[in-house]
Write a protein that holds these residues in place. Sequence first.
Motif, short mmCIF file in Angstrom:
data_model
loop_
_atom_site.label_atom_id
_atom_site.label_comp_id
_atom_site.label_asym_id
_atom_site.label_seq_id
_atom_site.Cartn_x
_atom_site.Cartn_y
_atom_site.Cartn_z
N PHE A 333 0.86 -1.17 0.00
CA PHE A 333 0.00 0.00 0.00
C PHE A 333 0.91 1.23 0.00
CE2 PHE A 333 -3.04 -3.07 1.68
CZ PHE A 333 -4.24 -2.67 1.09
N PRO A 334 1.07 1.88 -1.15
CA PRO A 334 1.94 3.06 -1.17
C PRO A 334 1.40 4.20 -0.30
CG PRO A 334 1.55 2.23 -3.39
CD PRO A 334 0.59 1.52 -2.48
N SER A 335 2.29 5.10 0.07
CA SER A 335 1.94 6.24 0.92
C SER A 335 1.57 7.45 0.07
CB SER A 335 3.11 6.59 1.83
OG SER A 335 4.24 6.93 1.04
N PHE A 336 0.95 8.45 0.70
CA PHE A 336 0.72 9.73 0.02
C PHE A 336 0.43 10.83 1.02
CE2 PHE A 336 -3.55 7.99 0.39
CZ PHE A 336 -4.36 9.10 0.63
N SER A 337 0.72 12.05 0.60
CA SER A 337 0.40 13.25 1.38
C SER A 337 -0.64 14.06 0.62
CB SER A 337 1.64 14.10 1.62
OG SER A 337 2.59 13.40 2.38
N VAL A 338 -1.31 14.95 1.33
CA VAL A 338 -2.34 15.80 0.73
C VAL A 338 -1.78 17.21 0.55
CG1 VAL A 338 -4.61 16.86 1.08
CG2 VAL A 338 -4.23 14.46 1.72
N ASP A 339 -1.94 17.73 -0.66
CA ASP A 339 -1.57 19.11 -0.96
C ASP A 339 -2.73 20.01 -0.57
OD1 ASP A 339 -0.82 21.55 -1.96
OD2 ASP A 339 -0.76 20.92 -4.07
N ARG A 340 -2.58 20.72 0.56
CA ARG A 340 -3.69 21.54 1.06
C ARG A 340 -4.02 22.70 0.13
NH1 ARG A 340 -3.41 22.08 7.63
NH2 ARG A 340 -2.71 19.95 8.10
N HIS A 341 -3.10 23.06 -0.76
CA HIS A 341 -3.32 24.20 -1.65
C HIS A 341 -3.89 23.80 -3.01
CE1 HIS A 341 -1.30 26.64 1.32
NE2 HIS A 341 -0.23 25.86 1.27
N HIS A 342 -4.09 22.50 -3.21
CA HIS A 342 -4.73 22.06 -4.46
C HIS A 342 -6.16 22.60 -4.48
CE1 HIS A 342 -6.57 19.41 -7.44
NE2 HIS A 342 -5.36 19.01 -7.81
N THR A 343 -6.58 23.08 -5.64
CA THR A 343 -7.92 23.67 -5.77
C THR A 343 -9.01 22.72 -5.31
OG1 THR A 343 -7.16 25.02 -7.64
CG2 THR A 343 -9.54 24.73 -7.38
N GLY A 344 -8.87 21.45 -5.67
CA GLY A 344 -9.89 20.47 -5.28
C GLY A 344 -9.92 20.23 -3.78
N VAL A 345 -8.76 20.24 -3.15
CA VAL A 345 -8.71 20.08 -1.70
C VAL A 345 -9.38 21.27 -1.02
CG1 VAL A 345 -7.19 19.85 0.31
CG2 VAL A 345 -6.61 18.69 -1.85
N GLU A 346 -9.11 22.46 -1.54
CA GLU A 346 -9.75 23.66 -0.98
C GLU A 346 -11.26 23.61 -1.18
OE1 GLU A 346 -7.67 26.79 -2.99
OE2 GLU A 346 -6.01 26.80 -1.54
N MET A 347 -11.71 23.09 -2.33
CA MET A 347 -13.15 22.95 -2.57
C MET A 347 -13.78 22.00 -1.56
SD MET A 347 -13.81 22.68 -6.66
CE MET A 347 -13.55 24.07 -7.77
N LEU A 348 -13.10 20.87 -1.31
CA LEU A 348 -13.64 19.90 -0.36
C LEU A 348 -13.67 20.48 1.04
CD1 LEU A 348 -14.66 17.09 0.35
CD2 LEU A 348 -12.27 16.33 0.49
N ALA A 349 -12.61 21.17 1.43
CA ALA A 349 -12.57 21.79 2.76
C ALA A 349 -13.70 22.81 2.92
CB ALA A 349 -11.22 22.44 2.99
N HIS A 350 -13.96 23.58 1.86
CA HIS A 350 -15.04 24.57 1.90
C HIS A 350 -16.39 23.89 2.00
CE1 HIS A 350 -17.95 27.53 0.33
NE2 HIS A 350 -17.13 28.43 0.85
N ALA A 351 -16.57 22.79 1.25
CA ALA A 351 -17.84 22.06 1.29
C ALA A 351 -18.08 21.46 2.67
CB ALA A 351 -17.85 20.96 0.23
N HIS A 352 -17.04 20.91 3.26
CA HIS A 352 -17.15 20.35 4.61
C HIS A 352 -17.58 21.42 5.61
CE1 HIS A 352 -16.00 17.69 8.05
NE2 HIS A 352 -15.79 18.86 8.62
N GLU A 353 -16.95 22.58 5.54
CA GLU A 353 -17.26 23.65 6.48
C GLU A 353 -18.67 24.18 6.27
OE1 GLU A 353 -15.29 27.75 8.30
OE2 GLU A 353 -14.23 26.60 6.75
N LEU A 354 -19.08 24.25 5.00
CA LEU A 354 -20.43 24.72 4.70
C LEU A 354 -21.48 23.81 5.34
CD1 LEU A 354 -22.40 26.54 3.00
CD2 LEU A 354 -22.18 24.79 1.20
N VAL A 355 -21.27 22.51 5.24
CA VAL A 355 -22.26 21.54 5.73
C VAL A 355 -22.18 21.37 7.24
CG1 VAL A 355 -22.91 19.09 5.68
CG2 VAL A 355 -22.41 20.30 3.54
N ASN A 356 -20.96 21.31 7.77
CA ASN A 356 -20.79 20.98 9.18
C ASN A 356 -20.63 22.20 10.09
OD1 ASN A 356 -20.38 17.82 9.25
ND2 ASN A 356 -19.25 18.57 7.47
N GLN A 357 -20.49 23.36 9.48
CA GLN A 357 -20.33 24.60 10.25
C GLN A 357 -19.09 24.57 11.15
OE1 GLN A 357 -22.47 27.44 9.74
NE2 GLN A 357 -22.79 26.07 8.00
#
Length: 426
Positions: A333-357
Amino acid sequence: MKELTELLSEVERRENELYQLLSDLISYPTVSPPARNTTEAQDYVSDYLRKIGFSIEQWELYPGDSIVAGTKLGRDEDNAGSLILNGHLDVAAIEENEQWDFDPFTCAVTEEKIYGRGTADMKGGMAGILFALKLLYEWGIEPLGTVYVQSAAGEEVGEAGTKSCCENGYHADLALVADTSNCMIQGQGGVITGWIILQSPETFHDASRRSMIHAGGGVHGASTIEKMMKIISGLQELEKHWAITKSSPGFPPGSNTINPAVIEGGRHPAFIADRCGLWVTVHYYPEENYNDIVHEIEEHLSHVVQADPWLREHPPAFQWGGNSMIEEKGEIFPSFSVDRHHTGVEMLAHAHELVNQTPVQFSMSPTVTDGGWLAEAGIPTILYGPGTLEQAHAVNESIDRIQLLQFTKTMVAFLYRWFLNSEKKG
């Protein structure tokens, strides 16, 4: 924004439909091991995706276990970003002595939880993705860029169905793996298993032991089990050295471990053990590659071998990795890190905050998922799904009912924005 608000309300209004979808997925007993039992469940997913506008490619990973890759071409695929939504339908095995309060293959919905094998790992995540896609389709919201849905098999036993998707040419600007993360955005360390094998060229009767271990015995032989003790000691020294010299953000110190998990040796009490195999599980950090880790281990053990007269003449053999714990007794199982500045990651973070406050948490998973294969193929990858690791594989496995609902709403909000605003990466 009004349209999205109405869509999120639609999820709540139709939550029972979401639970029925999850119940349908749970009803397929896709336990692994023994595996070879997912094709019927994959046919269900294929039919579901076809009804919402996806074309389907389906192939066998092993007889009885198939992979589904659904494709929906974008309205502006040459200029818009592509997306992979990934998950697996195999679930943890159920042992004979397990005492379940509910039928593990019939969803039991209570006020707080939904019970069933795979609710947390990870049919809950798959249900949330599929239901979100269905709502967007029904509302006529189609993606600018191509969207792929990968429903894999074999993840529970290291059979890399997701790897086969990559090998079949599926690639995208972003991949989201909806496996168990308690709705945190996560990366992961890596895992590789390996066999270390000692083999004596001669087999000695037990009566010969005195001549091997006492002065003047004259027999230059050895028990491979006893010699493997030196190998294990050497691995422990390396493990401690790693704990002191290596670290990685998001992981507790010493998370890079070498576990001597299984040992097999000897043939009969009347003989000196002429063969011994040690099965190890190695955890490593995202900054590392499994090929480099293997080299480190073998190099360290070469010094252990040189310090022992018998091992110098009979060094260990190594078998690393594999495509199946069932077929080959090995996995990667290879490893990976998340690029917090990727546009898609920012979109997901925004969606999470919108729904969960509340802002999303970023962390590193202490376990592994198929996401590593997507990252290995050069695809920016996110692990984000409902369910907790405490519930994954547990007796009376369950998922928090509200969390599943919130995850599905987050997927709706994320996909809504991605469908309308994704940008192609060079």
